[in-house]
Motif scaffolding. Structure first.
Motif, short mmCIF file in Angstrom:
data_model
loop_
_atom_site.label_atom_id
_atom_site.label_comp_id
_atom_site.label_asym_id
_atom_site.label_seq_id
_atom_site.Cartn_x
_atom_site.Cartn_y
_atom_site.Cartn_z
N LYS A 172 0.86 -1.18 0.00
CA LYS A 172 0.00 0.00 0.00
C LYS A 172 0.90 1.23 0.00
O LYS A 172 1.98 1.20 0.59
N LEU A 173 0.42 2.28 -0.64
CA LEU A 173 1.28 3.46 -0.80
C LEU A 173 1.74 4.02 0.56
O LEU A 173 2.91 4.38 0.73
N HIS A 174 0.84 4.04 1.52
CA HIS A 174 1.20 4.64 2.82
C HIS A 174 2.15 3.75 3.62
O HIS A 174 2.64 4.16 4.67
N TYR A 197 -4.52 -0.99 -9.81
CA TYR A 197 -5.05 -2.06 -8.95
C TYR A 197 -4.43 -1.89 -7.57
O TYR A 197 -3.39 -1.23 -7.43
N PRO A 198 -5.08 -2.45 -6.52
CA PRO A 198 -4.57 -2.22 -5.17
C PRO A 198 -3.11 -2.65 -5.04
O PRO A 198 -2.74 -3.75 -5.48
N GLY A 199 -2.30 -1.80 -4.49
CA GLY A 199 -0.88 -2.09 -4.31
C GLY A 199 -0.06 -1.81 -5.57
O GLY A 199 1.17 -1.86 -5.54
N GLY A 200 -0.74 -1.49 -6.66
CA GLY A 200 -0.02 -1.24 -7.92
C GLY A 200 0.50 0.19 -8.02
O GLY A 200 1.34 0.50 -8.88
N ASN A 201 0.00 1.03 -7.11
CA ASN A 201 0.27 2.48 -7.09
C ASN A 201 1.45 2.99 -7.93
O ASN A 201 1.26 3.56 -9.01
N VAL A 202 2.67 2.80 -7.46
CA VAL A 202 3.81 3.43 -8.15
C VAL A 202 4.15 2.72 -9.46
O VAL A 202 4.44 3.36 -10.47
N TYR A 203 4.07 1.38 -9.47
CA TYR A 203 4.31 0.67 -10.74
C TYR A 203 3.31 1.16 -11.80
O TYR A 203 3.69 1.48 -12.93
N CYS A 204 2.03 1.22 -11.42
CA CYS A 204 1.02 1.70 -12.37
C CYS A 204 1.33 3.13 -12.81
O CYS A 204 1.20 3.46 -13.99
N ALA A 205 1.75 3.95 -11.86
CA ALA A 205 2.07 5.35 -12.21
C ALA A 205 3.19 5.40 -13.25
O ALA A 205 3.15 6.22 -14.17
N THR A 206 4.17 4.50 -13.12
CA THR A 206 5.26 4.52 -14.11
C THR A 206 4.74 4.11 -15.49
O THR A 206 5.18 4.63 -16.50
N LYS A 207 3.78 3.18 -15.51
CA LYS A 207 3.27 2.73 -16.81
C LYS A 207 2.25 3.74 -17.38
O LYS A 207 2.14 3.87 -18.59
N SER A 233 -9.38 -7.81 -17.10
CA SER A 233 -8.87 -6.50 -16.65
C SER A 233 -7.78 -6.79 -15.63
O SER A 233 -7.56 -7.95 -15.26
N ALA A 234 -7.14 -5.73 -15.15
CA ALA A 234 -6.06 -5.95 -14.18
C ALA A 234 -6.58 -6.73 -12.97
O ALA A 234 -5.85 -7.51 -12.35
N LEU A 235 -7.85 -6.54 -12.65
CA LEU A 235 -8.40 -7.14 -11.43
C LEU A 235 -9.27 -8.36 -11.66
O LEU A 235 -9.72 -8.99 -10.72
N LEU A 236 -9.55 -8.68 -12.91
CA LEU A 236 -10.51 -9.75 -13.18
C LEU A 236 -9.90 -10.82 -14.08
O LEU A 236 -9.67 -10.59 -15.27
N SER A 237 -9.65 -11.99 -13.47
CA SER A 237 -9.09 -13.12 -14.21
C SER A 237 -9.95 -14.34 -13.96
O SER A 237 -10.63 -14.42 -12.94
N SER A 238 -9.88 -15.26 -14.88
CA SER A 238 -10.60 -16.52 -14.70
C SER A 238 -9.59 -17.59 -14.32
O SER A 238 -8.68 -17.88 -15.10
#
Ligand code: NDP
Ligand code: 8X3
Length: 259
Positions: A100-102, A151-161, A249-254
């Motif tokens: 988590k970011l914090h 996605y949760p916990g993806g914060n900084v990695y997602c920001a870079t992408k 999606s990033a959060l939905l897989s089968s």
């Protein structure tokens, strides 16, 4: 179609996963391959394989894309026959943790930002002036669906992408009026060393990321990059989003239950 025979393709992060698959895929088209990553031993092995299998010239060198002076020097000091880079595949990148970011680790943030954003910028800044001078070239950035949704916990990695997506769009605007093309390929889950790196060598945790589903192969992403590069010069494939069929999606897989 654009023929890749004899074209010079510079691939960052070529020692593993998507970058390695891109090296094989472009070499299979007869391109000359510049391989860069930090693990030179792996690049040397790959270099031998590409020369033997595809009969193409290969030049491998160790490079940490986070080191701007080294990036600039590596490109400036290329042997004359390797100078005129036709295609740059900005692939080097990594993720660290899912905090988590914090509660996040500042060194992890720095590593992701320095590699995925600043590294991509340093390499592009070093290579692009030559392309502009020659009036030809193609930049292919490996983004991610993490650059389209968080996605949760993806914060900084997602920001870079997200940043990579902005840089691809901005670069396409800055190069408008030249013949240089800018593409980005945004994959969902690809089974590479990515999760092993994210979880700092925890192989069991990395394996669980792909458990019960069929992820993309690095070769699928490489094929998309070659598709971008082989379109006729009038066509700029701006963006390809590539999902595993098992991922919506990033959060939905089968995931199939373990039998
Ligand atoms: P891998 O871990 O298998 O490969 C990452 C590559 O990046 C390695 O060759 C590594 O080489 C290189 N690299 C990392 N840091 C640096 C650095 N500082 N300087 C130079 N090279 C570096 O992962 P992937 O193949 O999956 O990742 C490739 C790209 O694809 C990344 O940008 C990633 O964000 C993106 N991506 C991956 C997805 C996935 O699910 N796997 C999905 C969407 C996008 P070395 O350690 O030898 O330097
Ligand atoms: C890598 C894919 O979903 O782990 O960019 O962020 S994801």
């Amino acid at each position: 179609m654009t023929n890749l025979l004899g074209k010079i393709v510079f691939i960052t992060g070529a020692s593993s996963g998507i970058g390695l698959a891109c090296a094989r895929a472009f070499a299979a088209q007869g391109a000359k391959i510049l391989l860069a990553a930090r693990r030179l031993d792996r690049l040397r092995t790959l270099s031998g394989e590409l020369e033997k299998t595809f009969g193409v010239p290969v030049l491998a060198f160790s490079l940490d894309v986070r080191n701007q002076p080294d990036v600039e020097r590596a490109v400036r000091e290329l042997p004359p026959e390797w100078e005129a880079i036709d295609i740059l595949v900005n692939n080097a990148g990594l993720s660290r943790g899912l905090d988590k970011l914090h509660e996040g680790s500042v060194p992890d943030w720095e590593e992701m930002i320095d590699t995925n954003v600043k590294g991509l910028l340093y390499v592009s800044r070093a290579v692009l002036p030559g392309m502009v001078r020659r009036g030809s070239g193609h930049v292919i950035n490996i983004g991610s669906i993490a650059g389209q949704e968080t996605y949760p916990g993806g914060n900084v990695y997602c920001a870079t992408k997200f940043a990579v997506r902005a840089l691809s769009q901005g670069l396409r605007m800055d190069l408008l009026g030249t013949a240089i093309r800018v593409s980005s390929v945004d994959p969902g889950m690809v089974e590479t060393e990515f999760s092993l790196v994210r979880y700092r060598g925890d192989a069991e945790r990395a394996r669980k990321v792909y458990e019960g589903l069929t992820p993309l192969l690095p070769e699928d992403v490489a094929e998309a990059a070659v598709f971008c590069a082989t379109r006729p010069p009038r066509v700029d494939v701006a963006n390809i989003v590539l999902m595993p069929t098992d991922q919506a999606s990033a959060l939905l897989s089968s995931r199939r239950p373990k039998s």
